[in-house]
Scaffold this active site. Structure first.
Site, PDB file in Angstrom:
ATOM      1  N   ARG A  53       0.862  -1.171   0.000  1.00 22.69           N
ATOM      2  CA  ARG A  53       0.000   0.000   0.000  1.00 22.69           C
ATOM      3  C   ARG A  53       0.901   1.224   0.000  1.00 22.69           C
ATOM      4  O   ARG A  53       2.120   1.125   0.047  1.00 22.69           O
ATOM      5  CB  ARG A  53      -1.019   0.001   1.156  1.00 22.69           C
ATOM      6  CG  ARG A  53      -0.660  -0.770   2.383  1.00 22.69           C
ATOM      7  CD  ARG A  53       0.123  -0.069   3.463  1.00 22.69           C
ATOM      8  NE  ARG A  53      -0.057   1.337   3.528  1.00 22.69           N
ATOM      9  CZ  ARG A  53       0.919   2.194   3.720  1.00 22.69           C
ATOM     10  NH1 ARG A  53       2.166   1.769   3.873  1.00 22.69           N
ATOM     11  NH2 ARG A  53       0.715   3.480   3.784  1.00 22.69           N
ATOM     12  N   GLY A  54       0.222   2.397  -0.074  1.00 18.34           N
ATOM     13  CA  GLY A  54       1.001   3.617  -0.237  1.00 18.34           C
ATOM     14  C   GLY A  54       1.100   3.909  -1.729  1.00 18.34           C
ATOM     15  O   GLY A  54       1.422   3.010  -2.525  1.00 18.34           O
ATOM     16  N   ALA A  55       0.839   5.160  -2.090  1.00 16.57           N
ATOM     17  CA  ALA A  55       0.668   5.495  -3.502  1.00 16.57           C
ATOM     18  C   ALA A  55       1.862   5.097  -4.389  1.00 16.57           C
ATOM     19  O   ALA A  55       1.689   4.385  -5.390  1.00 16.57           O
ATOM     20  CB  ALA A  55       0.354   6.983  -3.627  1.00 16.57           C
ATOM     21  N   ARG A  90      -7.258  -0.020  -6.817  1.00 15.24           N
ATOM     22  CA  ARG A  90      -7.326   1.078  -5.844  1.00 15.24           C
ATOM     23  C   ARG A  90      -7.468   2.394  -6.629  1.00 15.24           C
ATOM     24  O   ARG A  90      -6.535   2.825  -7.306  1.00 15.24           O
ATOM     25  CB  ARG A  90      -6.087   1.099  -4.930  1.00 15.24           C
ATOM     26  CG  ARG A  90      -6.001  -0.164  -4.070  1.00 15.24           C
ATOM     27  CD  ARG A  90      -5.292   0.059  -2.768  1.00 15.24           C
ATOM     28  NE  ARG A  90      -6.003   0.897  -1.835  1.00 15.24           N
ATOM     29  CZ  ARG A  90      -5.454   1.413  -0.731  1.00 15.24           C
ATOM     30  NH1 ARG A  90      -4.190   1.192  -0.470  1.00 15.24           N
ATOM     31  NH2 ARG A  90      -6.161   2.158   0.086  1.00 15.24           N
ATOM     32  N   GLN A 202      -2.332   2.389  10.016  1.00 15.68           N
ATOM     33  CA  GLN A 202      -1.025   2.419   9.342  1.00 15.68           C
ATOM     34  C   GLN A 202       0.016   3.170  10.159  1.00 15.68           C
ATOM     35  O   GLN A 202       1.210   2.894  10.066  1.00 15.68           O
ATOM     36  CB  GLN A 202      -1.143   3.086   7.960  1.00 15.68           C
ATOM     37  CG  GLN A 202      -1.868   2.265   6.922  1.00 15.68           C
ATOM     38  CD  GLN A 202      -3.325   2.649   6.835  1.00 15.68           C
ATOM     39  OE1 GLN A 202      -3.935   3.005   7.836  1.00 15.68           O
ATOM     40  NE2 GLN A 202      -3.899   2.577   5.653  1.00 15.68           N
ATOM     41  N   ASP A 243      -1.962  10.867  -1.892  1.00 19.17           N
ATOM     42  CA  ASP A 243      -2.270   9.869  -2.923  1.00 19.17           C
ATOM     43  C   ASP A 243      -2.585  10.493  -4.271  1.00 19.17           C
ATOM     44  O   ASP A 243      -2.541   9.821  -5.294  1.00 19.17           O
ATOM     45  CB  ASP A 243      -3.435   8.990  -2.458  1.00 19.17           C
ATOM     46  CG  ASP A 243      -3.000   8.162  -1.271  1.00 19.17           C
ATOM     47  OD1 ASP A 243      -3.017   8.688  -0.143  1.00 19.17           O
ATOM     48  OD2 ASP A 243      -2.597   7.009  -1.482  1.00 19.17           O
ATOM     49  N   LYS A 254      -4.936  10.015   3.262  1.00 23.46           N
ATOM     50  CA  LYS A 254      -5.658   9.114   4.156  1.00 23.46           C
ATOM     51  C   LYS A 254      -6.726   9.850   4.960  1.00 23.46           C
ATOM     52  O   LYS A 254      -6.496  10.958   5.439  1.00 23.46           O
ATOM     53  CB  LYS A 254      -4.637   8.441   5.081  1.00 23.46           C
ATOM     54  CG  LYS A 254      -5.186   7.441   6.061  1.00 23.46           C
ATOM     55  CD  LYS A 254      -6.044   6.382   5.445  1.00 23.46           C
ATOM     56  CE  LYS A 254      -5.373   5.618   4.322  1.00 23.46           C
ATOM     57  NZ  LYS A 254      -6.324   4.820   3.500  1.00 23.46           N
TER      58      LYS A 254
HETATM   59  O1  MRU Z   1      -4.566   3.258   2.149  1.00 21.62           O
HETATM   60  P1  MRU Z   1      -3.073   3.452   2.110  1.00 21.62           P
HETATM   61  O2  MRU Z   1      -2.383   2.893   3.299  1.00 21.62           O
HETATM   62  O3  MRU Z   1      -2.491   2.967   0.814  1.00 21.62           O
HETATM   63  O4  MRU Z   1      -2.885   5.022   2.155  1.00 21.62           O
HETATM   64  C1  MRU Z   1      -1.604   5.557   2.081  1.00 21.62           C
HETATM   65  C2  MRU Z   1      -1.591   7.018   2.308  1.00 21.62           C
HETATM   66  O5  MRU Z   1      -2.603   7.650   2.476  1.00 21.62           O
HETATM   67  C3  MRU Z   1      -0.245   7.690   2.238  1.00 21.62           C
HETATM   68  O6  MRU Z   1      -0.240   8.830   3.039  1.00 21.62           O
HETATM   69  C4  MRU Z   1       0.013   8.114   0.797  1.00 21.62           C
HETATM   70  O7  MRU Z   1      -0.092   7.019  -0.071  1.00 21.62           O
HETATM   71  C5  MRU Z   1       1.310   8.759   0.633  1.00 21.62           C
HETATM   72  S1  MRU Z   1       2.554   7.538   0.532  1.00 21.62           S
HETATM   73  C6  MRU Z   1       4.074   8.080   0.382  1.00 21.62           C
END
Ligand code: MRU
Length: 362
Positions: A53-55, A90, A202, A243, A254
Site C-alpha cells: 500500500r502507499g501510492a 485502488r 497504518q 495519494d 488518508k
Molecule cells: O490506504 P493506504 O495505506 O495505501 O494510504 C496511504 C496514504 O494515504 C499515504 O499517506 C500516501 O499514499 C502517501 S505515501 C508516500
C-alpha cells in the site's frame, strides 16, 4: 530503508525476472514476511488487500504486475485487460494508473516477443526513479526542519504525521518521512507524533515500526489527539504524504488528514505535504474530482492485533449489527496547505506553484 539494520527496498525484483518480492504489510509489525508475486492476479490481490500500500509503492507493484502478465500473455487484449484490472484495484492513488499507463505506452507498439522485456525494464525504471525522487524530497524537506530546529534553539522539533508515508509506502525513503530521516541522520533532534490512523492503523503499525527501525524518537497517539497537541504548542510541523494532488494544489490523503489540516490552520502550525511528481494529476482541476475509495465496512468494525499467545487475531470493535462506512481518503483544500515538497523543490500548493516546478505541464 533500514530493516533489521540492513539497507533494502520495499520491492525486490527476482533476478531471473520470474517474480518480485514484497513485504506482506498486513503482517507488520509482528512478522517481516517477504512474499513472491509471480503474475497479474497475485499483484492485483496484493494491492487490493493492502499487502502493499502507499501510492508510490502500489504504482511500482502495478507496473511489475503488468510486466509479469505480459510474460504469460503478451497479446493486445491481455495487455488492455491486465492494465484495467490493476488500475481498478485502488482508485484514489493516481500513481497506480500513472505507472500502469507508462508501461502500456512503453510496450504498445512493440512486437509481442519484445513486450515482456520492455515492460520489466520500464517497471524497474519506475521503481528506481521513485527511490531517487523520495531521496530528493528528503533533501528539499530538510531545510524546513532545520529552520524550526534553529528557531527552537536546538530543542527537538515535534512533527505530526498521519498514515504511513514512509519507505513502506514507497520504494525507498518515503515521502513525508524522507526529510525526517535526513534530519535525524544530520543530528537534528526530532520527535514524531504518529497518528494511529484508524481504521487500518497504518501509523501505529507501520510508521511506528519504520521510525523505530531508524532510531527516530516517536510517540503513537490516537487520531483525535492531534488538535489537542497543536493547541498546547506541542506540534511544530505537520508533515504528510498524499495519494493524488489536483492541478490547483488540493490534496487527497488518508482519511483524517483534512481534520489535521483544519487544526493546524487554527493553531498556526505549518502543514506541508510531500510527494513525487507521479502523484500529481494534471488532468484534474480540483480535488473535488478525485475519486475517493470506499473500502469494506469490516475495516471499521473489526481490528487485527497481536494476542497474548503471540497469534494475530481479528476482534469486533463496533456494536454488532450496526452499519459502518469506510471512506478511505479525504481532500484537504489547497488553502489549508502551507506548501508542497517534491523532488524538484518546495512550492506553494497552487497551480502556479506546481507549474513553477514543472513548467512543461503549462
Ligand atoms: O490506504 P493506504 O495505506 O495505501 O494510504 C496511504 C496514504 O494515504 C499515504 O499517506 C500516501 O499514499 C502517501 S505515501 C508516500
Amino acid at each position: 530503508m533500514r530493516l533489521g539494520g540492513e539497507w533494502t527496498r520495499s520491492i525486490r525484483p527476482i533476478e531471473d525476472r520470474s517474480a518480485i518480492e514484497i513485504i506482506d504489510q498486513t503482517l507488520l509489525p509482528w512478522r517481516v514476511c517477504w512474499i513472491r508475486l509471480a503474475g497479474l492476479e497475485e499483484a492485483a490481490e496484493a494491492i487490493s488487500t493492502m499487502r502493499v500500500r502507499g501510492a508510490p509503492l502500489i504504482g511500482a507493484v502495478g507496473a511489475f504486475g503488468l510486466a509479469l502478465s505480459l510474460r504469460a500473455d503478451p497479446s493486445d487484449d491481455a495487455l488492455d485487460e491486465a492494465a484495467e484490472r490493476l488500475i481498478a484495484t485502488r482508485p484514489t492513488a493516481v500513481n497506480l494508473a500513472w505507472a500502469v499507463a507508462r508501461v502500456v505506452r512503453a510496450v504498445r507498439n512493440l512486437p509481442r516477443g519484445d513486450r515482456f522485456e520492455a515492460a520489466w525494464a520500464e517497471a524497474s525504471a519506475i521503481a528506481d526513479e521513485d527511490a531517487l525522487c523520495c531521496e530528493a524530497i528528503g533533501h528539499h524537506g530538510l531545510p524546513l526542519i532545520a529552520g524550526i530546529s534553529q528557531r527552537k534553539g536546538g530543542s527537538p522539533v515535534n512533527i505530526l504525521t498521519h498514515c504511513n508515508a514512509g519507505w513502506l509506502a514507497t520504494v525507498d525513503w518515503g515521502t513525508a518521512t524522507a526529510p525526517i530521516y535526513r534530519a535525524h541522520d544530520a543530528g537534528i533532534p526530532v520527535h514524531v507524533w504518529v497518528d494511529e490512523t484508524r481504521p487500518r492503523n497504518q501509523g501505529a503499525l507501520l510508521t511506528a515500526f519504520e521510525l523505530a527501525g531508524h532510531g527516530v524518537p516517536h510517540t503513537v497517539v490516537a487520531d483525535n489527539a492531534g488538535g489537542h497537541l497543536m493547541r498546547r504548542g506541542e506540534v511544530d510541523l505537520v508533515l504528510v504524504g498524499t495519494d493524488r494532488v489536483a492541478r490547483n494544489g488540493d490534496v487527497a490523503n488518508k482519511i483524517g488528514t483534512y481534520l489535521k489540516a483544519l487544526a493546524a490552520a487554527d493553531n498556526g502550525v505549518p502543514f506541508w505535504v510531500a510527494l513525487p511528481h507521479s502523484t500529481i494529476d494534471w488532468s484534474l482541476a480540483s480535488g473535488e474530482l478525485i475519486p475517493i475509495e470506499e473500502r469494506s465496512p469490516a475495516e471499521v468494525t473489526e481490528l487485527a492485533g497481536l494476542a497474548e499467545d503471540g497469534g494475530v487475531r481479528r476482534v469486533r470493535v463496533a456494536s454488532p449489527g450496526s452499519r459502518a462506512a469506510n471512506p478511505a481518503f479525504d481532500i484537504t483544500p489547497a488553502r489549508l496547505v502551507s506548501g508542497l515538497i517534491t523532488e524538484r523543490g518546495r512550492c506553494p500548493a497552487s497551480e502556479a506553484g506546481l507549474l513553477s516546478l514543472y513548467p512543461d505541464k503549462a
